[in-house]
Every structure is written in structure tokens, then in C-alpha cells.
Scaffold this active site. Structure first.
Site, PDB file in Angstrom:
ATOM      1  N   CYS A 183      -6.951  -5.987   2.263  1.00 54.63           N
ATOM      2  CA  CYS A 183      -8.429  -6.898   3.196  1.00 54.63           C
ATOM      3  C   CYS A 183      -8.858  -7.896   2.512  1.00 54.63           C
ATOM      4  O   CYS A 183     -10.124  -7.592   3.103  1.00 54.63           O
ATOM      5  CB  CYS A 183      -8.202  -4.789   3.248  1.00 54.63           C
TER       6      CYS A 183
ATOM      7  N   ALA B  67       0.913  -1.067   0.195  1.00 58.05           N
ATOM      8  CA  ALA B  67       0.236  -0.431  -0.046  1.00 58.05           C
ATOM      9  C   ALA B  67       1.233   1.444  -0.015  1.00 58.05           C
ATOM     10  O   ALA B  67       0.782   1.944  -0.959  1.00 58.05           O
ATOM     11  CB  ALA B  67      -0.841   0.270   1.879  1.00 58.05           C
TER      12      ALA B  67
END
Lengths: 461, 461
Positions: free
Chosen positions: A57, A25
Site C-alpha cells: 500500500c 502480509a
């Protein structure tokens, strides 16, 4: 900013070299932004794993068969090829082993075992986090899993295909999301949590409906129970606890995550009190030229102004962007975090932003909370489903401090964002009460529930 | 404030008399708040109709069979008996005919035709609004309906039971909501709109998906068409337009609403430029002792600071509260309106807050808008559905001006509230971009769509 010709030539001949350690990320956000800020920069990303830029996620939903296409590949947002097309060099299977901040180099071990020294002008530590691995999980038993990376997900998928009884250790976000997914696959699920209740980040009144939903969904919830070991030979057969043995052919360990800071420490970069890398709002560490961003770094809480370690995806991406801009010579600042989080479990949406009452008290604030149970839509509309909202404010100042929600129609929990938006600008409970929120019967009551809670809270401030 | 004994006795003997004209949203909110503020006040509500405190916005859903219990009774939020229990006298079927502001009296015609003079210390005009009734609708033909009150809804329900072909005149909130409801009842529906497109309050790019949903739902949409008359004897048989005759056995006229100001004008209370009653932030009219609130009053727009007439339920309730507090001797101010609105049509959620690009330009602002089409949940999640967001900001200042949304999963349109909350505190596009919104794959992308739109808009400011 206009550059002189001489400077321009110097830059052209010796482009700035930006080295990024970690390609998920924060790392990939930084690479993209640095490239946009300074298209001539030489940007290299070293990623120890096999994938960059994937949605960790999303792993529970890949395991639940809830993706638009089957398999884990859909979670990869950008490939190394796509990044290369943008002038960013991504090297998979490259582990950065050391940093020489004096020399401005990193030592990198490639997939073939060869170690090289790579120079940098600016270095970003985006080493992320790793699941906490308690002593009992340090075992070779098959069927014992952590869930953080795509390979973790693939390995768990493989195990689940021959599984009947799963024990989840940990009642936080991941444990609760996975409980629903695993029950959806028809598996027997026992969830063990050391704390007195699941979802223990929430204040007490919000935890009960979460547990009730788990139990209604057929999860055997055991709270206040500590795991002491695992049983089995070859494949795991059970989980030993201080309240007896739990039979299981699969064990998912989800007891939290910790920042990966080994490289930072080796480079002489200081950690903060939270144990994560200390950075300023520009994502600069204490060592010139070295930045840190994402799950390896701490950040300031926007309500308390204190450093916290709340590793969440949006914050990681945001920190990465800020670092990318600054490494490339721009000027950006990270606004801090509110710890806004949301998850789904057994159809419930659970969300929080800012401080809980417990967190506010711990921070020494004179906090007061109100609890509201009402409906997401107009009470008379057939779609109206229960929502529980706890709203917390500060006595004296009237400042908003935080909110927590459990919504029986899970999407309604996203309405926590109204509070998050106001917290971000230091808004007051009065500001929330005066918000002109959207109303029509299928969507809300005339006075939408955040307004009702704010009205009640105002009377107590 | 401490009262002397003499004063206290005087108040006890001569309690303040608060008279409220109109017992729906603003009127009943005012009565409740005034009673709470000053429990000893003598509060009388005169309501010309048969019901108080009903949810007019729920009428389409009662007609659609979408209430938890069948029938219109469920839309009544409070009964006169409940109000009486709180010391508020509600008189149904009482029409206030005149005001003598010098004498401090109103003349009231009761259900038996008797006219009496009633004294007041404070008077609230909460006379509401009424549907615009164009000349062609002024007819005795059966089957021609307006939709504003519970009796309107009951009459339409009766007509629909023997109906096959409905013509809706007007493509605003009510027309679009009712189009879905009527198709859901299996009726043939033609919708006629004078403007070039339905939902004409929205900027152009948002209108097309609304029309597409109507047409996919089987509505015959005719835009740019003006109605010139109705045909039929006894019961309506058709709608005459400048583009030919539309056969219909039922006609719903929904071409807007106008403030009911006759009583205000008779009392010498001034209207504003919008045609609604002019009030200050305390809901005081220009005549001492006379307040106005709700759909009969104008209000200040929170973005432009200019008076507007945007009659919506939440604003009416809020104005009523403010008037109630102030009439009873307290001090409250109405923060103004953002015109935040939302409606559902054929599964779409349509919402707006603040200014559209067109409205901003008309207000002389240097506005710029970005359009974003993306998904409400993570793109890879099976629940992800398209959303269209238009975000508008001001060049130079960076101020947020407004947002418009069309969401294919209707609940997602409620996420307009994030923008509404920030508009309420004068927030900037940067504030929106920095909002720490909740993320998990079933709820949002990592960068939720308002953040993505803000990022794009920032580059154009």
C-alpha cells in the site's frame, strides 16, 4: 497445557514443521505468530519474489516521494535476516509448484531451477493476489505497468522518469491514489473508468466530490469509457477506447485484483463462491492440515455473515495471525471483515466501512441512509473543513449497517473508525448516537458529525 | 396516544408551560427539544446574561484570532430572535431568584429590577457552572480575569491589548489552551499549577509530553506551586506564590469550575455527593416537576455506574435534550458520561475517555494499563508523527476501562473516539483489538495504534 516427558522428547526430536507459501502480509504474520505460539516449531517460508513483508500500500507514496527516506527499501518492514534471527527460515526466489496433501509435501522450484519435495505438518497458502490483467494489457509494449510489488514500483519509477503523459485505467483506490501522485510529479494524467463514475464502490452521493477533486487537480477524467486496446511499437503511445484514442507514453492498469488460487486448486482445496479460497474462522481450508490466509482467501462479512472477497492489508495480517496461532496448535478465530477502507486523493480523504446502501439492498436488507454535509471542526473555527458522511442503518432492528465519508481535510476521514468499531460489536444507530465523542472547537462540533448523522437516521428507522 | 376532544380543548386553552432557567447549552437544547416534542407548549427561557446558546469552549480561539470571522459574535450559535421564530420565548437579563415548588412558580428579577412570579408546569434548572474563584482572586484589581462567558472573553481581550506578561493560574484544559493562544499573541506566559504536574487529570506517563510542549513553546511552567495572593494597586502587577513573586500585568485564573446550585438549594432540590444537583436518567430531580441538566447537574459514569461531576459541553447538550423531551411528555434517558475530553496545546492533541489508571484504582477496579509510543501514520510516511496512547482494561473481565492520548499532530488525538464508542457499549479489549479500522499509509499503520495497544493489553489481562 502440560506435556508428559515422553511427548516433550518426541516434540523435541520431531518438531512440528510449518510451511508457509508466500512471505508478504498474511504469510509473515502467520510465521511470527506460529513462532511465538510454538518456539520449537520448524517454520519455513517460501517466497517466489525478492522481498518479504513489504507494504504494498506504500508503493504510491514511494513513487510520490512521500517517504521519510527516498527509494522503495523503506517499504520493507522485515528482512529475511531479521526473521532468521527469530528462528524462521525464509527462502526467497522459491516458487511452490505443487502440493501433495496425502503425502504432506510441497514441491518447490528454487532460484537455480532445482525442484525438491519439502515435507510439512501444517501448510499455509498465503499466495496473495495479483492485479487483473485485461487482454489489452497482455502486451510487450514498454510503458505499460501494473502496480502490486516492489519490482512493479521500481519499473514504473523508471518509466516515469521519461514520461509526460500518463493514462490510468481504473478509477478505484489505486488509480485514484496514483492520479494525485502523478499530478504531483507534474505529469499530464488521463483517468479512464468503465463505470459511470470513479470510486464506484461508494454510493452515488459520495462519488461526485471525488470526481470534482480529481478535475480540480487537473486530471482528465473519462467515465463510462471502455478500453479496447493499446497502440505503439516498442513503447506504448496510446490507449484505444470506445470513445476515441488517448495519447499516453505511460499506462497504469489498475482495474482490480484477483486471488491467486492456482496452487490451492492444484492441491484440491475448494474455492468459495467469490472465487477465493474458502476457509472457516480458524483459516482452515477443506483439506486437513492446509490453511489459507490473506488476499488469496475469502472471509465472512461481519454485517451480512456472507462470504466476501475484500482483500485489504489489515484483514490479511489478521488472517495470517489467526492461521499462525492455529497451525502451531493454538486456538484463534478471525472475526470477519467490514471492508473498512480509506484512501487519499487530491487532499481528500475517502473512507467506507460496512455496507453501502447499494450493498445492503443487494443483501436483501431493509436499509436506509442519511447524507450529512457539515464540518470536521466547529463551524466557526478557521480550521473547519467540509465533510460528507453517509450513514446507513437497518429499519426495524435499528442496527448500524455502514458509513461512507469524504473529508476535504483528509485526516478527518479516519473518523470513520467510530462506526467501524461499533459495527464490529453489532452496534445500533442508537449506540452511535449515544457515543460520548471528544469535543473541542479545533477538533469537532459539540455534536460531532457521526452523532448528528445518527440522530437524523434514528428518525427514519 | 389519542386525546379526547375535551382534553384537546383543555390543552389548547391551557398549554403546558415549560420554564427553563439558563439559556446556554443545556437550557437551549432542552427548549428546542421540548418545542419539537410538543409544539403547542408555552416555553420560556430566563437567561441572566446577555447571550444565549454560545460556545464557551470557543472563547480561547476567539482570543487567538482563530475564528473564521473576528470577534466574539461568531460564537453565538442561536439568537433569541431565532428561538422566538420557533415559538420559544427567550428573556435576557432575567435572573430567577426563587422557586416555589408547591405553588409551581418562579420569581424573576427583570433587567429593570421588577420582580414577578411566573408559573410553570415543568421547570428546568440549567443554571450551569461558574469558575472557581479562590480567595486571592476576589479583588478589584484590573487585569485579573476568569474565562467562562462572552463578556469574560471580551474583557480579557481588552486587557490583553495592553499586556506583556501574563500569569495563568491553573494547568487544566483552559489554562493549557490559553497558554498556546497567549504565546501565539507574542506574550510572555508563566503558568502556575498547584499539583506536581500540568494536565494532572492524566496518568503520569502522559503528562510529561504535555509539559515538554509547553516549555518548548516558551511557557515558564511552575508546578507544585501555590498562589497566596496578588500584588498591585489599580492594575495587577504580580502573583505571590509559596515559591516567590511572579511579575504579571494580566492574570488568568483557571483553577476549575463548580456547579451553580444556589437556586436548586433554595427550591429544596437535593444535591448529590459530588455537590452538583442529583438527577435520575430522565434528568428529574427529587422534586416533582423540576428537572436539572447541564453543568449544574451530576451524572452517572458509564464505566463505574457512580455519580460524577464532569461538566463538558456535549454532555450538557445531551442532558438538555433528554430533559426537554421528558418535560414535554416524551420519554428519553441520558446514557451517562465517559468524561471524554480533548484539547489542543502547542500543536499537541491531548485526549482521554473513560477511566485513567488512577481513577480505576480509586474506583476499586483491578485495572491494568499499557503505554504505547508509535506514529499516527505508517512509520515510513513523511506525515507520520508521534502518538502516545495509554489503554486501560480490567483484569478478569477483559473490559475496556479507558484511554489517554497525546498526539503530536493534534488531530490524531480525535482517534480516542474509537475507544469512547466501544466504552459506550461496554466493549472489551478484545472488541477493540478485533475492530476493523481503516488503513492507508497517510492515515495509519496497517495495525493502527489502538489495535497494537489492545493486543499488548490483552496479554496482561
Amino acid at each position: 497445557m502440560r506435556l508428559t516427558l515422553r511427548w516433550a522428547i518426541a516434540l523435541k526430536l520431531n518438531p512440528m514443521r510449518i510451511v508457509i507459501v508466500g512471505g508478504v502480509a498474511a504469510g509473515m504474520s502467520a510465521a511470527s505468530r506460529a513462532q511465538r505460539q510454538r518456539p520449537d516449531a520448524d517454520i519455513v517460508v517460501f517466497e517466489a519474489g525478492e522481498y518479504i513483508s513489504y507494504a504494498a500500500c506504500g508503493l504510491p507514496y514511494a513513487l510520490g516521494g512521500e517517504l521519510k527516506e527516498e527509494g522503495f527499501g523503506r517499504l520493507v518492514i522485515r528482512t529475511p535476516e531479521q526473521m532468521r534471527g527469530r528462528g524462521i527460515s525464509v527462502r526467497l526466489g522459491h516458487r511452490v509448484q505443487g502440493v501433495d496433501a496425502q503425502a504432506g509435501t510441497v514441491t518447490v522450484c528454487g532460484p537455480d531451477g532445482a525442484v525438491t519435495a519439502e515435507p510439512y505438518d501444517r501448510l499455509l497458502l498465503a499466495t496473495g493476489s495479483e492485479p487483473v490483467r485485461p487482454p489489452f494489457a497482455q502486451t510487450d509494449l514498454r510503458g505499460v505497468h501494473l502496480l502490486k510489488t516492489i519490482p512493479d514500483g521500481q519499473a514504473l519509477e523508471e518509466t516515469l522518469r521519461s514520461s509526460k503523459r500518463v493514462c490510468i485505467i481504473g478509477g478505484g483506490y489505486i488509480g485514484l491514489e496514483m492520479a494525485e501522485i502523478l499530478r504531483g510529479r507534474g505529469l499530464s494524467v488521463v483517468l479512464v473508468e468503465r463505470a459511470a463514475e470513479v470510486a464506484s464502490v461508494l454510493d452515488g452521493p459520495l462519488r461526485a466530490p471525488v470526481r470534482a477533486a480529481l478535475e480540480a487537480g487537473g486530471v482528465d477524467v473519462r467515465t463510462g469509457v471502455s478500453v479496447t486496446g493499446l497502440t505503439g511499437q516498442g513503447r506504448v503511445t496510446g490507449v484505444q477506447t470506445d470513445a476515441g484514442l488517448i495519447r499516453a507514453d505511460t499506462v497504469l492498469v489498475a482495474v482490480g485484483i484477483r486471488p491467486r488460487t492456482e496452487l490451492a486448486q492444484a492441491a484440491g482445496v475448494s474455492l468459495g463462491a467469490t472465487g477465493a479460497i474458502a476457509v472457516n474462522a480458524r483459516q482452515e481450508t477443506g483439506v486437513p492440515g492446509i490453511f489459507a490466509a490473506g488476499d488469496c482467501a475469502e472471509s465472512l462479512h461481519r454485517v451480512t455473515g456472507q462470504p466476501v472477497y475484500i482483500p485489504l492489508a489489515l484483514g490479511a495480517n489478521r488472517m495470517g495471525r489467526v492461521a499462525g496461532v492455529n497451525m502451531a496448535g493454538g486456538d484463534a478465530t478471525f472475526p470477519g471483515t467490514l471492508g473498512t477502507g480509506i484512501f487519499k486523493t487530491f487532499g481528500l480523504g475517502v473512507a467506507l466501512t460496512g455496507l453501502t446502501q447499494a450493498q445492503a439492498e443487494k443483501a436483501g436488507l431493509d436499509a436506509v441512509s442519511v447524507d450529512l454535509t457539515t464540518t470536521d471542526a466547529a463551524g466557526y473555527h478557521q480550521d473547519a473543513r467540509p465533510v460528507h458522511l453517509r450513514l446507513t442503518g437497518e429499519r426495524g432492528t435499528g442496527r448500524l449497517l455502514g458509513a461512507q465519508m469524504v473529508a476535504e481535510e483528509h485526516h478527518a476521514a479516519k473518523r470513520i473508525d467510530v462506526v467501524a468499531a461499533l459495527l464490529g460489536v453489532g452496534g445500533s444507530v442508537q449506540d452511535l448516537f449515544e457515543s460520548d465523542l471528544a469535543y473541542a472547537p479545533p477538533f469537532s462540533s459539540t455534536w460531532d458529525f457521526p452523532l448528528v448523522a445518527a440522530d437524523r437516521l434514528l428518525r427514519q428507522l
